[in-house]
Scaffold this motif. Structure first.
Motif, PDB file in Angstrom:
ATOM      1  N   UNK A   1      21.611   0.160  16.857  1.00 14.54           N
ATOM      2  CA  UNK A   1      21.512  -0.235  18.264  1.00 14.54           C
ATOM      3  C   UNK A   1      20.378  -1.208  18.556  1.00 14.54           C
ATOM      4  N   UNK A   2      19.425  -1.355  17.643  1.00 11.89           N
ATOM      5  CA  UNK A   2      18.281  -2.236  17.884  1.00 11.89           C
ATOM      6  C   UNK A   2      18.701  -3.696  17.851  1.00 11.89           C
ATOM      7  N   UNK A   3      17.847  -4.570  18.440  1.00  6.66           N
ATOM      8  CA  UNK A   3      18.061  -5.986  18.183  1.00  6.66           C
ATOM      9  C   UNK A   3      17.544  -6.281  16.771  1.00  6.66           C
ATOM     10  N   UNK A   4      17.908  -7.447  16.240  1.00  9.91           N
ATOM     11  CA  UNK A   4      17.543  -7.744  14.848  1.00  9.91           C
ATOM     12  C   UNK A   4      16.031  -7.740  14.673  1.00  9.91           C
ATOM     13  N   UNK A   5      15.297  -8.252  15.673  1.00 13.54           N
ATOM     14  CA  UNK A   5      13.840  -8.276  15.579  1.00 13.54           C
ATOM     15  C   UNK A   5      13.279  -6.864  15.439  1.00 13.54           C
ATOM     16  N   UNK A   6      13.921  -5.898  16.078  1.00 16.36           N
ATOM     17  CA  UNK A   6      13.479  -4.513  15.936  1.00 16.36           C
ATOM     18  C   UNK A   6      13.669  -3.986  14.533  1.00 16.36           C
ATOM     19  N   UNK A   7      14.757  -4.363  13.883  1.00 18.74           N
ATOM     20  CA  UNK A   7      14.990  -3.947  12.498  1.00 18.74           C
ATOM     21  C   UNK A   7      14.015  -4.671  11.557  1.00 18.74           C
ATOM     22  N   UNK A   8      13.703  -5.932  11.874  1.00 19.58           N
ATOM     23  CA  UNK A   8      12.689  -6.655  11.102  1.00 19.58           C
ATOM     24  C   UNK A   8      11.381  -5.876  11.106  1.00 19.58           C
ATOM     25  N   UNK A   9      11.016  -5.301  12.251  1.00 19.37           N
ATOM     26  CA  UNK A   9       9.756  -4.543  12.325  1.00 19.37           C
ATOM     27  C   UNK A   9       9.769  -3.344  11.374  1.00 19.37           C
ATOM     28  N   UNK A  10      10.905  -2.663  11.254  1.00 15.50           N
ATOM     29  CA  UNK A  10      11.003  -1.537  10.322  1.00 15.50           C
ATOM     30  C   UNK A  10      10.771  -2.027   8.891  1.00 15.50           C
ATOM     31  N   UNK A  11      11.360  -3.164   8.555  1.00 22.24           N
ATOM     32  CA  UNK A  11      11.193  -3.729   7.207  1.00 22.24           C
ATOM     33  C   UNK A  11       9.743  -4.103   6.966  1.00 22.24           C
ATOM     34  N   UNK A  12       9.129  -4.741   7.942  1.00 21.23           N
ATOM     35  CA  UNK A  12       7.747  -5.176   7.764  1.00 21.23           C
ATOM     36  C   UNK A  12       6.772  -3.992   7.735  1.00 21.23           C
ATOM     37  N   UNK A  13       7.067  -2.958   8.479  1.00 20.08           N
ATOM     38  CA  UNK A  13       6.215  -1.755   8.415  1.00 20.08           C
ATOM     39  C   UNK A  13       6.244  -1.153   7.011  1.00 20.08           C
ATOM     40  N   UNK A  14       7.422  -1.179   6.374  1.00 21.33           N
ATOM     41  CA  UNK A  14       7.518  -0.674   4.997  1.00 21.33           C
ATOM     42  C   UNK A  14       6.709  -1.554   4.045  1.00 21.33           C
ATOM     43  N   UNK A  15       6.764  -2.866   4.242  1.00 20.36           N
ATOM     44  CA  UNK A  15       5.991  -3.776   3.400  1.00 20.36           C
ATOM     45  C   UNK A  15       4.496  -3.569   3.586  1.00 20.36           C
ATOM     46  N   UNK A  16       4.088  -3.230   4.808  1.00 23.68           N
ATOM     47  CA  UNK A  16       2.662  -3.040   5.089  1.00 23.68           C
ATOM     48  C   UNK A  16       2.076  -1.856   4.336  1.00 23.68           C
ATOM     49  N   UNK A  17       2.930  -0.942   3.907  1.00 19.99           N
ATOM     50  CA  UNK A  17       2.449   0.236   3.167  1.00 19.99           C
ATOM     51  C   UNK A  17       2.283  -0.037   1.680  1.00 19.99           C
ATOM     52  N   UNK A  18       2.630  -1.238   1.241  1.00 21.32           N
ATOM     53  CA  UNK A  18       2.698  -1.524  -0.194  1.00 21.32           C
ATOM     54  C   UNK A  18       1.375  -1.252  -0.903  1.00 21.32           C
ATOM     55  N   UNK A  19       0.274  -1.813  -0.420  1.00 19.04           N
ATOM     56  CA  UNK A  19      -1.003  -1.664  -1.132  1.00 19.04           C
ATOM     57  C   UNK A  19      -1.402  -0.202  -1.245  1.00 19.04           C
ATOM     58  N   UNK A  20      -1.252   0.554  -0.168  1.00 16.97           N
ATOM     59  CA  UNK A  20      -1.599   1.969  -0.211  1.00 16.97           C
ATOM     60  C   UNK A  20      -0.701   2.754  -1.148  1.00 16.97           C
ATOM     61  N   UNK A  21       0.600   2.437  -1.143  1.00 15.44           N
ATOM     62  CA  UNK A  21       1.529   3.157  -2.020  1.00 15.44           C
ATOM     63  C   UNK A  21       1.246   2.861  -3.490  1.00 15.44           C
ATOM     64  N   UNK A  22       0.924   1.603  -3.799  1.00 19.29           N
ATOM     65  CA  UNK A  22       0.621   1.247  -5.192  1.00 19.29           C
ATOM     66  C   UNK A  22      -0.637   1.989  -5.655  1.00 19.29           C
ATOM     67  N   UNK A  23      -1.664   2.022  -4.809  1.00 20.70           N
ATOM     68  CA  UNK A  23      -2.902   2.721  -5.171  1.00 20.70           C
ATOM     69  C   UNK A  23      -2.642   4.214  -5.384  1.00 20.70           C
ATOM     70  N   UNK A  24      -1.800   4.782  -4.546  1.00 18.22           N
ATOM     71  CA  UNK A  24      -1.476   6.207  -4.681  1.00 18.22           C
ATOM     72  C   UNK A  24      -0.677   6.461  -5.948  1.00 18.22           C
ATOM     73  N   UNK A  25       0.287   5.585  -6.247  1.00 17.16           N
ATOM     74  CA  UNK A  25       1.080   5.734  -7.474  1.00 17.16           C
ATOM     75  C   UNK A  25       0.198   5.655  -8.715  1.00 17.16           C
ATOM     76  N   UNK A  26      -0.771   4.730  -8.695  1.00 16.83           N
ATOM     77  CA  UNK A  26      -1.600   4.486  -9.878  1.00 16.83           C
ATOM     78  C   UNK A  26      -2.396   5.711 -10.303  1.00 16.83           C
ATOM     79  N   UNK A  27      -2.618   6.647  -9.391  1.00 22.35           N
ATOM     80  CA  UNK A  27      -3.353   7.868  -9.744  1.00 22.35           C
ATOM     81  C   UNK A  27      -2.441   9.093  -9.774  1.00 22.35           C
TER      82      UNK A  27
END
Length: 449
Positions: free
Chosen positions: A331-357
């Motif tokens: 139901x969202x506009x496309x820009x709203x779905x883009x935000x979900x994608x970008x929020x997932x990308x924003x977690x990348x550095x933290x997730x990599x650091x967590x995986x590494x340990x």
């Protein structure tokens, strides 16, 4: 009935490194013994032990050659074959073979046996073959004719690379590549192919020096893997092109609503994920949550700016996963779905650091494949679109990153001179295809208005 054209394979051989001096070897009883090179934790992910297939079409119109090159440019297969031998000196693991040790770990035996190389001729021009445009599963020339046949008696998963160069009557050619993902990710494979292209153009060495350095990749404590689940899906193919105007409009909408910028990749992922989610819901597939997964380059995070990291060609990525309610995505506009994608990308550095340990309950690289998940692969930034063997960059690159248990969308580029993004999908079953096609086409038709 559409005419089919014949391809004749004229030569098949192993191409060893043109010089064996850099290939490491131990000495035992005064005789050289090939060294087995250890792979990284990511390289050894079992799911990466698979073949990656692609076709690269060169129309030859971009060639610039002097009189001394006139003979050379008539024989692209010979030029590429010679350049491959030179590149294998620098990238000697590609000339080796995969082996499994007593503990079941895969390594690369630097045997110098070489890459498998096939020369072939087509009875038509690239224009008659439509530059391999259209449904990649139903091309005028079947992909099996343009991809190299395996070495007789050798498991295809044991040899890092095989290649076929098919010459066409117009002077153009197609490079068919089959590689094993274990030795390189997309960026690494693109780096190697550009090294071959550099030698083919007459450069004395590759523009990027290769770096093995698999020990730079973190080696976290072993984490439990999720229960394996490979459900065979009856997926259908669909391709659509999104113009720069389509993508720019969504980027503007996103900036207007958030004050932040997004990429063309973000837009294409959001459009495809939303179109697929709507198709599933409208056809009665009742998923509460839907997921999208893509693979982010992590050289800047995992290699810590180590010396030579720019030339690293192993697997160095992290699976980024976004999860959202299907009703919300639909139901969202496309820009709203883009935000979900970008929020997932924003977690990348933290997730990599967590995986590494070893901070996850389950290994994030051990993926689960279910019909509520879409996997996206981006081929636009890997370097394949820039590879120039002396005839100019490719007019078209056709990847085949499809598996019967995995709903996939591959982002590429349409054949030149057309601009924009090409979305090649095998991500819905027959019941969901008409609505998915309508949703994607509706965006392509209306977004630029």
């Amino acid at each position: 009935m559409e005419k089919k054209f014949t391809v004749t394979r004229t030569s098949k051989s192993l191409v060893p490194p043109s010089s064996s001096s850099p290939t490491p070897a131990a000495t035992e009883d005064d005789a050289p013994v090939p060294v087995i090179m250890r792979l990284s934790t990511i390289d050894r992910v079992p799911g990466l032990r698979h073949l990656v297939l692609s076709l690269h079409a060169f129309d030859g119109h971009g060639v610039v050659a002097g009189e001394d090159d006139e003979e050379r440019i008539r024989w692209p297969a010979r030029v590429v074959r010679e350049a491959l031998g030179k590149a294998l000196v620098d990238y000697y693991p590609f000339a080796g073979r995969f082996v499994v040790d007593e503990e079941g770990e895969v390594g690369v035996k630097c045997s110098g046996e070489g890459a498998w190389f096939v020369e072939a001729k087509a009875e038509c021009s690239l224009e008659e073959a439509r530059h391999l445009d259209g449904n990649p599963m139903e091309m005028v020339i079947p992909k099996e004719d343009l991809l190299p046949e395996p070495i007789p008696g050798v498991d295809p998963l044991d040899i890092p690379l095989i290649m076929q160069v098919t010459e066409f009557t117009c002077g153009g050619f197609v490079v068919g590549l089959i590689s094993v993902h274990t030795i390189a990710d997309g960026l690494g494979a693109g780096q190697f192919i550009n090294a071959v292209a550099d030698y083919a153009r007459g450069l004395p060495k590759p523009r990027v020096s290769p770096v093995w350095a698999r020990d730079l990749v973190p080696d976290p404590p072993k984490m439990p893997a999720p229960p394996p689940k490979l459900e065979l899906l009856d997926l259908r193919h669909f391709t659509v092109d999104l113009s720069p105007d389509h993508i720019a409009k969504v980027k503007s909408q996103y900036f207007a609503s958030t004050g932040h910028r997004c990429s063309a990749f973000d837009v294409v992922v959001a459009v495809t994920w939303q179109s697929r989610t709507r198709a599933l819901r409208l056809a009665g597939a009742g998923y509460d949550d839907v997921h999208v997964c893509f693979f982010a380059n992590t050289r800047h995070l995992m290699l810590h700016g180590g010396a030579g990291a720019a030339g690293f060609y192993g697997n160095c990525f992290y699976p980024v996963r976004a999860t959202c309610g299907s009703a919300e995505v639909a139901s969202a506009d496309v820009a709203g779905v883009v935000k979900v994608v970008r929020d997932a990308k924003a977690r990348l550095a933290g997730d990599v650091a967590r995986w590494a340990v070893g901070g996850f309950e389950q290994d994030p690289y051990e993926l689960t494949f279910t019909y509520d998940s879409l996997f996206v692969s981006d081929w636009t930034r890997l370097g394949f679109l820039e590879a120039d063997y002396g005839w100019g960059p490719p007019a078209h690159v056709v990847p085949f990153s499809y598996h019967p248990f995995m709903a996939v969308a591959v982002i590429g580029a349409p054949p030149k001179p057309k601009l924009g993004s090409r979305v090649m999908t095998m991500c819905v079953e027959e019941d969901h295809l008409p609505e998915f096609r309508d949703q994607m086409n509706a965006f392509a038709f209306t977004a630029g208005k």
